[in-house]
Every structure is written in C-alpha cells, then in structure tokens.
Design a protein around this motif. Structure first.
Motif, mmCIF file in Angstrom:
data_model
loop_
_atom_site.group_PDB
_atom_site.id
_atom_site.type_symbol
_atom_site.label_atom_id
_atom_site.label_comp_id
_atom_site.label_asym_id
_atom_site.label_seq_id
_atom_site.Cartn_x
_atom_site.Cartn_y
_atom_site.Cartn_z
ATOM 1 N N ASN A 1 100.120 58.961 -16.382
ATOM 2 C CA ASN A 1 100.239 60.425 -16.311
ATOM 3 C C ASN A 1 99.726 61.079 -17.592
ATOM 4 O O ASN A 1 100.297 62.036 -18.110
ATOM 5 C CB ASN A 1 101.679 60.848 -16.032
ATOM 6 N N ASN B 1 105.480 60.587 -8.947
ATOM 7 C CA ASN B 1 104.091 60.182 -8.700
ATOM 8 C C ASN B 1 103.494 59.708 -10.026
ATOM 9 O O ASN B 1 103.622 60.389 -11.040
ATOM 10 C CB ASN B 1 103.266 61.344 -8.155
ATOM 11 N N THR C 1 100.098 58.236 -12.111
ATOM 12 C CA THR C 1 98.641 58.045 -12.170
ATOM 13 C C THR C 1 98.334 57.227 -13.412
ATOM 14 O O THR C 1 98.569 57.676 -14.541
ATOM 15 C CB THR C 1 97.902 59.391 -12.239
ATOM 16 N N LEU D 1 91.218 53.980 -11.901
ATOM 17 C CA LEU D 1 92.385 54.802 -11.574
ATOM 18 C C LEU D 1 93.283 54.092 -10.563
ATOM 19 O O LEU D 1 92.819 53.594 -9.536
ATOM 20 C CB LEU D 1 91.916 56.142 -11.001
ATOM 21 N N GLU E 1 96.825 55.079 -8.486
ATOM 22 C CA GLU E 1 97.760 56.158 -8.186
ATOM 23 C C GLU E 1 98.906 55.637 -7.312
ATOM 24 O O GLU E 1 98.671 54.941 -6.321
ATOM 25 C CB GLU E 1 97.043 57.308 -7.483
ATOM 26 N N TYR F 1 102.517 57.013 -5.351
ATOM 27 C CA TYR F 1 103.200 58.222 -4.917
ATOM 28 C C TYR F 1 104.639 57.895 -4.536
ATOM 29 O O TYR F 1 104.916 56.881 -3.866
ATOM 30 C CB TYR F 1 102.481 58.845 -3.716
#
Length: 330
Positions: free
Chosen positions: A226, A238, A240, A268, A270, A272
C-alpha cells in the motif's frame, strides 16, 4: 630549351649563394602558419623592401629568381608562385603538405638573407567510430572503440561521454595516440553516448555517437505494501504489493505465498478483503533472462481481527524457495 632554363637558374643560384651576406635587418612573415591544404600563403618581408635582384627557395630547392622586373620561375612552381617586385613578397597558391618547410629569401642588391618556416596541414574530414560490439554484460564485458578519419594530418584526439570528457583510469584506457578507447569490465553507467573529437591547428571534427546496451541486474530490490515500507493492516483490508528492481532488460517478476507459487506475474500483487488465512510471508522473485540472474525479497504480513490490535508489516530480505525459481524457469 627547358634544360637551358634550368642551367641558367642553377648558375644564378650559385652566384647568389657565393655573394650573399647574412642579415638580421629583414624578417619573413607568413600570412598563415600553419595553413591548410589548398590555402594561399604570402611570405612578406618586414620591413618591405624593393630588392633589385635575388631569389626565393625552399631549403635548397629554387622557387624563382629575379633581376629587376624580370622573373624566372622554376618548373616545380610554375603558375603557383607569384613575386611582388615592389615589396619582395612571395605568394604561393594551392599549397600542399609538400610545401611545408623553410623558405629563404636572398638578395644581392642590397645584400640580405632571411627565412621562415611554414607548415601545411591536411584538414580533418569524416570522423567515424567502430566498436568491437554494442551489446555488453555488466562486469563481464569490455568495450573497445576505435576512432578514425578519412583525411587529416597532425591529429589530436579526445573523447566525450555525454558532455563529460573521458579520462584514463583503472578501467579506462586511451591508446594509439588516444584514438582507441577501451573500457574494461563495463558497468551500467558506461552506456554513453560516446563521441570522438579530432582536431589539428587548422580544423576539427566530431564523430556521430555510439551507445552501448549493457545488461545488468536485477538488484536493489524494493517491496512496498500500500505504498509503504512499514504499516499496519486489519482483516478485511485491501492490500497492494509493489515489487521493483533495477534491471536491464526489465526484470520478470513471480510471486509466492508461504513458499508456494502464486498464479500472479508482474510487479503488482493485489489482495482484496484479506482474511487471517492470508497472513504470512509474501515473496517476490525478479529474474533477468539476459544476465541469468535472480533476486528476491519477502514481506511478512500478519493481520489483526480487530481495529484495536495493531499489526506491523516489515520487509525482510530472505532466500526464496527453490520451488519459485523453478516455476519461473519453466
């Protein structure tokens, strides 16, 4: 007829040598020195003088003789040598490199002798570079660039890397009169552009640039969650994760969770609405197909169930399991 003229010139030349006394009252001053091939050079007397008889020569080679307003020009300088009776000046047109030398004026009436040296240089044209190879490997390759010209004499060389002059060091060698540049064990900072600059007293020229493609890395890896290196997260957040590495060509990325490969490639990852089961070490592997090198970095990401519990995320450099490396190679 030509042999008779040459004989007459020789007789006059010998007579003048025997009768001339050295004098420092008059100097010879070239209009250009050094001069470029093709230039016109005038050798003037200072002070200018009206000389009744005498000759001009280069070394021991006679150029012309005069007596009053009558002149006799040697065949070697016909149509290229012009003498001014009023000032004593000699003008040479369309000079060549062979016209370099010491020019002597001698006069019998009045008695004087003076000389001056001139140098004729060939202008520089078409400076070009040739490199041994363009695609190099950091620390494992050496770059060699040779600089040449189509024409030019009395040359001097220097090199530019971008706008900075290249100087010799432990890794940088300048040889063959500085016309060859060698960089041993190139680094990523040796990409260029490199240019060769050539000059002499009458001209100069610069080559087109040469750039190297240098493969390196991956190294200097970083992993943020994040957008931060250290932070706290709650269950349901969430996340990242961004992985980066210095690499040329750009590195390929593979992710793993608890030592198991994750079906995610690229820099990346990710997540959730994360659950407690997703707490644990996340690893990023960077791989460079050109250098056959890989590096990894791991983020240990525990999660808390309540807002009152702070959970710290920190980054650790750990060795990624062989399973991940194996999956990347496949």
């Amino acid at each position: 007829m030509e042999k008779k003229s040459e004989g007459t010139l020789a007789i006059i030349w010998l007579a003048l040598i025997q009768g001339v006394l050295a004098s420092g009252a008059v100097e010879v001053k070239p209009s250009i020195n050094p001069a470029a091939v093709g230039d016109t050079v005038t050798l003037s007397l200072s002070p200018s003088s009206t000389l009744k008889s005498g000759n001009w020569a280069m070394g021991e080679s006679l150029i012309l003789t005069w007596q009053g307003d009558k002149q006799l020009v040697a065949p070697s300088h016909s149509s290229r040598a012009l003498f001014n009776v009023l000032t004593g000046a000699l003008t040479l047109s369309s000079v060549t490199v062979a016209d370099s030398g010491v020019y002597v004026v001698q006069c019998y009436d009045p008695k004087l002798r003076a000389n001056a040296s001139i140098t004729i240089l060939e202008p520089i044209s078409n400076v070009s570079l040739k490199a041994n190879q363009i695609d190099l490997m950091e620390f494992n390759s050496s770059a060699v660039i040779k600089c040449s010209v189509s024409s030019g004499s009395s040359l001097s060389f220097f090199w530019l890397n971008g706008s900075s002059e290249v100087t010799a060091s432990d890794r940088v060698q300048l040889t063959d009169g500085n016309s060859t540049l060698t960089i041993v064990s190139v680094t990523r900072y040796d990409q260029g552009p490199f240019r060769c600059c050539v000059f002499n007293p009458v001209s100069n020229g610069t080559s087109d640039p040469v750039n190297f493609t240098i493969s390196y890395g991956p190294d200097n890896m970083a992993l943020t969650v994040n957008g931060q290196n250290t932070t706290s997260f709650l269950v349901g957040s969430n996340l990242t994760m961004l992985c980066s590495a210095q690499s040329s060509p750009p590195a390929q990325f593979q992710w793993a969770f608890r030592g198991q490969s994750v079906n995610t490639t690229g820099p990346l990852l990710e997540l959730y609405s994360v659950t407690k089961d997703q707490s644990g070490p996340y690893s990023c592997l960077a791989f460079n197909n050109h250098t056959n090198m890989n590096r990894n970095i791991t983020s240990h990401s525990p999660l808390s169930r309540s807002e009152q519990q702070a959970v710290t995320v920190w980054l650790l450099p750990l060795q990624l399991l062989m399973l991940v490396a194996h999956s990347v190679h496949r």
